[in-house]
Design a protein around this motif. Sequence first.
Motif, PDB file in Angstrom:
ATOM      1  N   UNK A   1       0.793  -1.232   0.000  1.00  0.00           N
ATOM      2  CA  UNK A   1       0.000   0.000   0.000  1.00  0.00           C
ATOM      3  C   UNK A   1       0.828   1.286   0.000  1.00  0.00           C
ATOM      4  N   UNK A   2       2.153   1.198   0.171  1.00  0.00           N
ATOM      5  CA  UNK A   2       2.973   2.419   0.151  1.00  0.00           C
ATOM      6  C   UNK A   2       3.147   2.884  -1.297  1.00  0.00           C
ATOM      7  N   UNK A   3       3.216   1.959  -2.227  1.00  0.00           N
ATOM      8  CA  UNK A   3       3.330   2.294  -3.651  1.00  0.00           C
ATOM      9  C   UNK A   3       4.770   2.424  -4.109  1.00  0.00           C
ATOM     10  N   UNK A   4       4.962   2.565  -5.431  1.00  0.00           N
ATOM     11  CA  UNK A   4       6.302   2.767  -5.979  1.00  0.00           C
ATOM     12  C   UNK A   4       6.894   1.507  -6.576  1.00  0.00           C
ATOM     13  N   UNK A   5       7.963   1.705  -7.378  1.00  0.00           N
ATOM     14  CA  UNK A   5       8.585   0.591  -8.099  1.00  0.00           C
ATOM     15  C   UNK A   5       9.859   0.103  -7.427  1.00  0.00           C
ATOM     16  N   UNK A   6      10.568   1.035  -6.793  1.00  0.00           N
ATOM     17  CA  UNK A   6      11.845   0.654  -6.195  1.00  0.00           C
ATOM     18  C   UNK A   6      11.600   0.326  -4.742  1.00  0.00           C
ATOM     19  N   UNK A   7      11.862  -0.882  -4.370  1.00  0.00           N
ATOM     20  CA  UNK A   7      11.781  -1.187  -2.946  1.00  0.00           C
ATOM     21  C   UNK A   7      12.625  -2.403  -2.597  1.00  0.00           C
ATOM     22  N   UNK A   8      13.270  -2.322  -1.460  1.00  0.00           N
ATOM     23  CA  UNK A   8      13.980  -3.464  -0.890  1.00  0.00           C
ATOM     24  C   UNK A   8      13.505  -3.685   0.532  1.00  0.00           C
ATOM     25  N   UNK A   9      13.372  -4.950   0.888  1.00  0.00           N
ATOM     26  CA  UNK A   9      13.129  -5.298   2.285  1.00  0.00           C
ATOM     27  C   UNK A   9      14.442  -5.804   2.854  1.00  0.00           C
ATOM     28  N   UNK A  10      14.635  -5.599   4.166  1.00  0.00           N
ATOM     29  CA  UNK A  10      15.809  -6.146   4.852  1.00  0.00           C
ATOM     30  C   UNK A  10      15.348  -7.345   5.669  1.00  0.00           C
ATOM     31  N   UNK A  11      15.963  -8.491   5.392  1.00  0.00           N
ATOM     32  CA  UNK A  11      15.522  -9.711   6.072  1.00  0.00           C
ATOM     33  C   UNK A  11      16.607 -10.357   6.916  1.00  0.00           C
ATOM     34  N   UNK A  12      16.207 -10.741   8.113  1.00  0.00           N
ATOM     35  CA  UNK A  12      17.076 -11.517   8.989  1.00  0.00           C
ATOM     36  C   UNK A  12      16.667 -12.975   8.812  1.00  0.00           C
ATOM     37  N   UNK A  13      17.628 -13.813   8.440  1.00  0.00           N
ATOM     38  CA  UNK A  13      17.294 -15.224   8.230  1.00  0.00           C
ATOM     39  C   UNK A  13      16.945 -15.878   9.567  1.00  0.00           C
ATOM     40  N   UNK A  14      15.810 -16.553   9.603  1.00  0.00           N
ATOM     41  CA  UNK A  14      15.373 -17.261  10.815  1.00  0.00           C
ATOM     42  C   UNK A  14      14.279 -18.227  10.422  1.00  0.00           C
ATOM     43  N   UNK A  15      14.347 -19.441  10.987  1.00  0.00           N
ATOM     44  CA  UNK A  15      13.355 -20.465  10.632  1.00  0.00           C
ATOM     45  C   UNK A  15      11.934 -20.017  10.905  1.00  0.00           C
ATOM     46  N   UNK A  16      11.770 -19.167  11.926  1.00  0.00           N
ATOM     47  CA  UNK A  16      10.421 -18.761  12.304  1.00  0.00           C
ATOM     48  C   UNK A  16       9.965 -17.499  11.564  1.00  0.00           C
ATOM     49  N   UNK A  17      10.771 -17.040  10.603  1.00  0.00           N
ATOM     50  CA  UNK A  17      10.401 -15.838   9.857  1.00  0.00           C
ATOM     51  C   UNK A  17       9.104 -16.025   9.079  1.00  0.00           C
ATOM     52  N   UNK A  18       8.383 -14.931   8.854  1.00  0.00           N
ATOM     53  CA  UNK A  18       7.088 -15.027   8.179  1.00  0.00           C
ATOM     54  C   UNK A  18       7.207 -15.008   6.664  1.00  0.00           C
ATOM     55  N   UNK A  19       8.371 -14.583   6.147  1.00  0.00           N
ATOM     56  CA  UNK A  19       8.512 -14.496   4.692  1.00  0.00           C
ATOM     57  C   UNK A  19       9.355 -15.652   4.177  1.00  0.00           C
ATOM     58  N   UNK A  20       8.973 -16.168   3.019  1.00  0.00           N
ATOM     59  CA  UNK A  20       9.818 -17.154   2.361  1.00  0.00           C
ATOM     60  C   UNK A  20      10.803 -16.370   1.492  1.00  0.00           C
ATOM     61  N   UNK A  21      12.077 -16.750   1.536  1.00  0.00           N
ATOM     62  CA  UNK A  21      13.087 -15.997   0.794  1.00  0.00           C
ATOM     63  C   UNK A  21      13.933 -16.928  -0.064  1.00  0.00           C
TER      64      UNK A  21
END
Length: 445
Positions: free
Chosen positions: A201-221
């Motif tokens: 919902x923020x919008x835009x084309x350029x975006x990066x997320x910063x992810x900490x690797x962890x088994x319990x993380x909510x995102x699949x990477x």
Amino acid sequence: MRLSRYFLPVLKETPAEAQIASHRLMLRAGMIKQQQAGIYSWLPMGFKVLRRIEQIVHEEQARAGHLAIQMPTLQSADLWRESGRYDGYGEEMLRITDRQGRDMLYSPTAEEMVTDIFRAHVSSYKQLPLTLYQIQWKFRDEIRPRFGVMRGREFLMKDGYNFDLSKEDALHAYNRHLVSYLRTYERMGLQAIPMRADSGPIGGDYTHEFLVLAETGESEVFYDSEITDLTFGDREIDYDDVAQCQSVLEEFTSRYARTDETHDEAAFNEVPEERRRVARGIEVGQIFYFGTQYSEALGASVQTPDGSKVPVHMGSHGIGVSRLVGALIEANHDEKGIIWPEGVTPFHVGIVNLKQGDVSCDSACEAIYRAFLDHGLDPLYDDREERAGAKFATMDLIGLPWRITVGPRGIAANKVELTCRRTGESEEMPAEEAVEKIVGIYEGL
Ligand code: 5CA
């Protein structure tokens, strides 16, 4: 701090509602208390960690030339109607009516309000570039708040907003944020990998997320394993140097690293098979460039050198400050409890008195305690009348990186025990030497 005077409501039982280690440990170590689903009180030790994280964020933002402000949590719906997001934001937005019947909301993010500040006070390109940020509580009425502070409804976020004359300048601001975030997370003892993401919902084309690797993380990477070898380290950065910031961005984003939202199987398959990794991660930050979306809607423009008026180019950049407390614990714990990295630990060192009331032990502990205070460090002295086992269990649970143990036998031989929480290794040495060693460890941080 003396433990006898502290408020550390440690739980003996593992709380049944907590599904992941960080949530369990934060409750057991008396760091937080749940007040409603996804809404927490922060108790003294939890609040101390939160403050340490905030301090690192502030220091790194200042280094990058960004200015701290504070905006209200309650905002007028009219402002959000101007951008068109009031109706579009959906059920996640908490809507409130005041006694005059005016529509308000609890801010889930602050693009509108910061743009309102900008348009009221800035009218010339000469006042650019400008980046304003705050660390402020946000509210998002998540359907499934869970994992404690990891996915809260009320949570603390650092949100920053850049205003620039051109797309090119705004992309430099984007790069500058990426670089400053790399430094920020590393100072906390975390590896957070920038990954290509979806802007939502923020919008835009350029975006990066910063992810900490962890088994319990909510995102699949999905990523190229080479990326985990990269470290920012103590390199000097000139945040005004466009080429330097760009080259750091390239270094950290040229390898394949994406979340499931933007994952591209064909591109991933070009990574040599032995380096392809599929894992889970915790999103601890996100940066966006969205151009003139908000400046056009809200009329935030500046006069250019040739006298024409143009809408400013913007981006927004967030760090999940309260989520980081959980992420740090997910990445740093064992079966006994938390293991704080030195950069964020609530106390620098624990002092355990094995025989409270024994004159030689008490006076040795007092001297060590004073010595740390004199060096500007923050020790936690367990001066309670408790069994040694209970004292060790508390220290292991709350996870201070270093512990000094003082007992009658050691003191008779002029020795104390210095224990590293992470490795479990202990060493005997005179008290002064133990103090010096710990002072040395924190000197560089
Ligand atoms: N306006 C932009 C950046 S300022 C923004 O809101 N970005 S965000 O939606 O990605 O949020 C920034 C960070 O806040 C996320 O990366 C995440 O670490 C944290 N965050 C988001 N939602 C929650 C939540 N429900 N609980 C805890 N932290 C959250």
